[in-house]
Design an enzyme around this catalytic site. Structure first.
Site, PDB file in Angstrom:
ATOM      1  N   GLN A 230      36.665  52.193  38.589  1.00 59.72           N
ATOM      2  CA  GLN A 230      35.512  53.039  38.263  1.00 59.72           C
ATOM      3  C   GLN A 230      35.464  54.319  39.089  1.00 59.72           C
ATOM      4  OE1 GLN A 230      33.418  52.762  35.773  1.00 59.72           O
ATOM      5  NE2 GLN A 230      34.253  50.815  35.092  1.00 59.72           N
TER       6      GLN A 230
ATOM      7  N   HIS B  29      33.600  43.297  39.664  1.00 63.84           N
ATOM      8  CA  HIS B  29      33.896  43.011  38.256  1.00 63.84           C
ATOM      9  C   HIS B  29      34.619  41.654  38.223  1.00 63.84           C
ATOM     10  CE1 HIS B  29      36.222  43.463  34.479  1.00 63.84           C
ATOM     11  NE2 HIS B  29      35.341  44.387  34.135  1.00 63.84           N
TER      12      HIS B  29
ATOM     13  N   ASP C 290      39.553  48.185  44.487  1.00 66.96           N
ATOM     14  CA  ASP C 290      39.600  48.296  43.029  1.00 66.96           C
ATOM     15  C   ASP C 290      39.014  49.666  42.652  1.00 66.96           C
ATOM     16  OD1 ASP C 290      38.928  48.329  40.369  1.00 66.96           O
ATOM     17  OD2 ASP C 290      38.014  46.343  40.339  1.00 66.96           O
TER      18      ASP C 290
ATOM     19  N   CYS D 264      30.657  42.322  32.669  1.00 68.84           N
ATOM     20  CA  CYS D 264      31.686  41.574  33.419  1.00 68.84           C
ATOM     21  C   CYS D 264      31.346  41.555  34.900  1.00 68.84           C
ATOM     22  CB  CYS D 264      33.085  42.136  33.204  1.00 68.84           C
ATOM     23  SG  CYS D 264      33.595  42.145  31.488  1.00 68.84           S
TER      24      CYS D 264
ATOM     25  N   LYS E  78      40.580  54.694  32.148  1.00 71.23           N
ATOM     26  CA  LYS E  78      39.288  55.115  32.689  1.00 71.23           C
ATOM     27  C   LYS E  78      39.281  56.624  32.955  1.00 71.23           C
ATOM     28  CE  LYS E  78      37.779  50.771  33.425  1.00 71.23           C
ATOM     29  NZ  LYS E  78      36.801  50.124  32.553  1.00 71.23           N
TER      30      LYS E  78
HETATM   31  N1  7TS Z   1      37.438  46.641  37.921  1.00 69.44           N
HETATM   32  C1  7TS Z   1      36.379  47.389  37.596  1.00 69.44           C
HETATM   33  C2  7TS Z   1      35.496  47.915  38.684  1.00 69.44           C
HETATM   34  C3  7TS Z   1      36.134  47.704  36.259  1.00 69.44           C
HETATM   35  O1  7TS Z   1      35.092  48.457  35.943  1.00 69.44           O
HETATM   36  C4  7TS Z   1      37.006  47.210  35.249  1.00 69.44           C
HETATM   37  C5  7TS Z   1      36.744  47.453  33.793  1.00 69.44           C
HETATM   38  C6  7TS Z   1      38.102  46.453  35.653  1.00 69.44           C
HETATM   39  C7  7TS Z   1      38.281  46.181  36.982  1.00 69.44           C
HETATM   40  C8  7TS Z   1      39.099  45.946  34.669  1.00 69.44           C
HETATM   41  O2  7TS Z   1      39.851  47.008  34.170  1.00 69.44           O
HETATM   42  P1  7TS Z   1      40.921  46.795  33.003  1.00 69.44           P
HETATM   43  O3  7TS Z   1      41.351  48.170  32.645  1.00 69.44           O
HETATM   44  O4  7TS Z   1      42.018  45.962  33.553  1.00 69.44           O
HETATM   45  O5  7TS Z   1      40.182  46.084  31.901  1.00 69.44           O
HETATM   46  N2  7TS Z   1      35.407  47.706  33.501  1.00 69.44           N
HETATM   47  C9  7TS Z   1      34.828  47.714  32.291  1.00 69.44           C
HETATM   48  C10 7TS Z   1      33.472  48.022  32.114  1.00 69.44           C
HETATM   49  O6  7TS Z   1      32.691  48.304  33.016  1.00 69.44           O
HETATM   50  N3  7TS Z   1      33.184  47.952  30.817  1.00 69.44           N
HETATM   51  O7  7TS Z   1      34.306  47.625  30.147  1.00 69.44           O
HETATM   52  C11 7TS Z   1      35.341  47.478  31.057  1.00 69.44           C
END
Ligand code: 7TS
Length: 404
Positions: free
Chosen positions: A201, A121, A198, A362, A224
């Site tokens: 997911q 991501h 990370d 992303c 999540k």
């Molecule tokens: N890493 C992964 C693998 C992710 O899927 C996401 C967010 C992030 C980092 C960032 O997370 P945040 O909570 O700091 O924003 N993924 C997604 C997605 O797949 N669609 O919207 C956000």
């Protein structure tokens, strides 16, 4: 066995209508929905507990502090960290990664090597690129293969004595690939390199044991896994967190301050400057309770059934291409139909009350690899049903007729 009808009663949002239709929420990889059990904790916090933490002798401040620190212990237990102070509250995965990248600024020298994966991501790419620009470190990439997994042979050949840090997601957000992180971690350690996983997911689907994995850093976001937005965590091994410089300066992260010199607080406070998302942290703990009460084994078994059912049903649509089919993966399906733009499919699904994500998710390098602008991504949760999948498949067939 999951009693999905009973579970759905926990999620008030699932009762709402969108464009006159029952909402079908298949955008769980972007954010999950919040059960009443967590909403009640949030309401209770602002109705009964609201106060700043770690600083007041008064009753409310003590109760809020206790609730926040209890949540930290819930998170510690969930991820099986050795110590509660190895759990740092952050604003989410993105901030956790930026915290680490900022700390590594003073730990790297020109020519040091960092390894990233092709499946990341943007939030696990951009902070490291910024760091490489500042430090002169070099970023290398584990390539991906056509079926959406990592080319692990290449990973072995990228490692050497200059490798300092590897950062890979546990599960790819765009494809759902479950990466072989145990192997990645073990191999990295033979070179003395550290590994950041990370887990954004993975956390809604897989219960991770950080000690069993022997991972150095693990990050995730509460939203999540049925928690609120704006809160997440960084797990780090204590000796590594102690060696890492603080991220932000401010209140609550110090031991003493004079204009000549400031000394920092111990873990976890060194990394928690300012008033944190207190309610969010407490609700993060409540979300973990909710998920653990259901049981991750039960959740992942049911989601695997949803995934298999959806994959079979979708494959009957002419011209569909599923990216990452047949992988060891979570309940995520990324697809395109013929040369229809994913945005057009997503817009028509939305008119029918169905929420999916469209675009590059992303994860532009993955889209570049497949030479596509993006995909439609349907991501499932334990509160989704087989009937909802049927409705989506019918809706897609209608959309294709309208768009072709
Ligand atoms: N890493 C992964 C693998 C992710 O899927 C996401 C967010 C992030 C980092 C960032 O997370 P945040 O909570 O700091 O924003 N993924 C997604 C997605 O797949 N669609 O919207 C956000």
């Amino acid at each position: 066995m999951i009693d999905v009808n009973k579970i759905r009663k926990d999620f008030p949002i699932l009762k709402r209508k969108v464009n006159g239709q029952d909402l079908i929420y298949f955008d769980n990889a972007a954010t999950s929905q919040t059960p009443l059990q967590v909403i009640e904790v949030i309401t209770d916090y602002y109705s009964r507990l609201n106060a700043n933490i770690h600083r007041g002798v008064h009753q409310l401040s003590q109760e809020a502090t206790d609730a926040y620190e209890e949540a930290r212990i819930k998170i510690q237990k969930h991820f099986n960290a050795a110590e509660a102070y190895e759990i740092i509250f952050t604003a989410g995965t993105t901030e956790s990664i930026n915290l680490l990248a900022s700390g590594y600024n003073s730990l790297l020298k020109p020519g040091d090597e960092l390894i990233i994966s092709a499946l990341e991501h943007h939030s696990n790419i951009v902070p490291w690129q910024m760091l490489c620009e500042k430090t002169g470190a070099i970023l290398k990439v584990i390539p991906m293969t056509l079926n959406g997994s990592l080319d692990i042979e290449s990973y072995h050949s990228l490692l050497n004595s200059k490798t300092k840090l590897i950062f890979v997601n546990h599960v790819s957000n765009a494809l759902g690939t479950i990466n072989p992180i145990k192997e990645i971690i073990n191999e990295a350690h033979t070179y003395g390199a550290k590994v950041l996983i990370d887990g954004a997911q993975a956390c809604p689907h897989i219960k991770t044991d950080v000690q069993e994995l022997n991972v150095d850093y693990y990050v995730t976001s509460a939203h999540k896994l049925c928690g609120p937005t704006g809160v997440g965590m960084l797990y780090g091994k204590k000796e590594l967190l102690r060696a890492l410089p603080p991220y932000q300066g401010g209140g609550e992260m110090i031991a003493s301050v004079t204009f000549e010199k400031t000394t920092y607080a111990g873990l976890p406070h060194k990394f928690e400057a300012g008033t944190p998302n207190i309610c969010g942290g407490i609700a993060f703990g409540a979300a973990l309770d909710y998920m653990n009460n259901l049981g991750f084994d039960v959740i992942s078994k049911y989601e695997a059934e949803l995934l298999a059912y959806a994959t079979n049903s979708l494959k009957k649509i002419e011209g569909i291409k599923i990216y990452g089919e047949g992988l060891d993966k979570t309940a995520v399906i990324s697809f395109n139909i013929g040369d229809i733009h994913p945005y057009d499919l997503g817009s028509i699904l939305n008119q029918m009350g169905i929420a999916v994500r469209t675009g590059h998710h992303c994860a532009q390098p993955i889209m570049d690899f497949y030479e596509i602008p993006g995909t439609v991504r349907a991501s499932f949760s334990f509160y989704n049903t087989f009937e909802e999948i049927d409705i989506m498949v019918t809706a897609l067939k209608k959309a294709v007729l309208m768009l072709q």
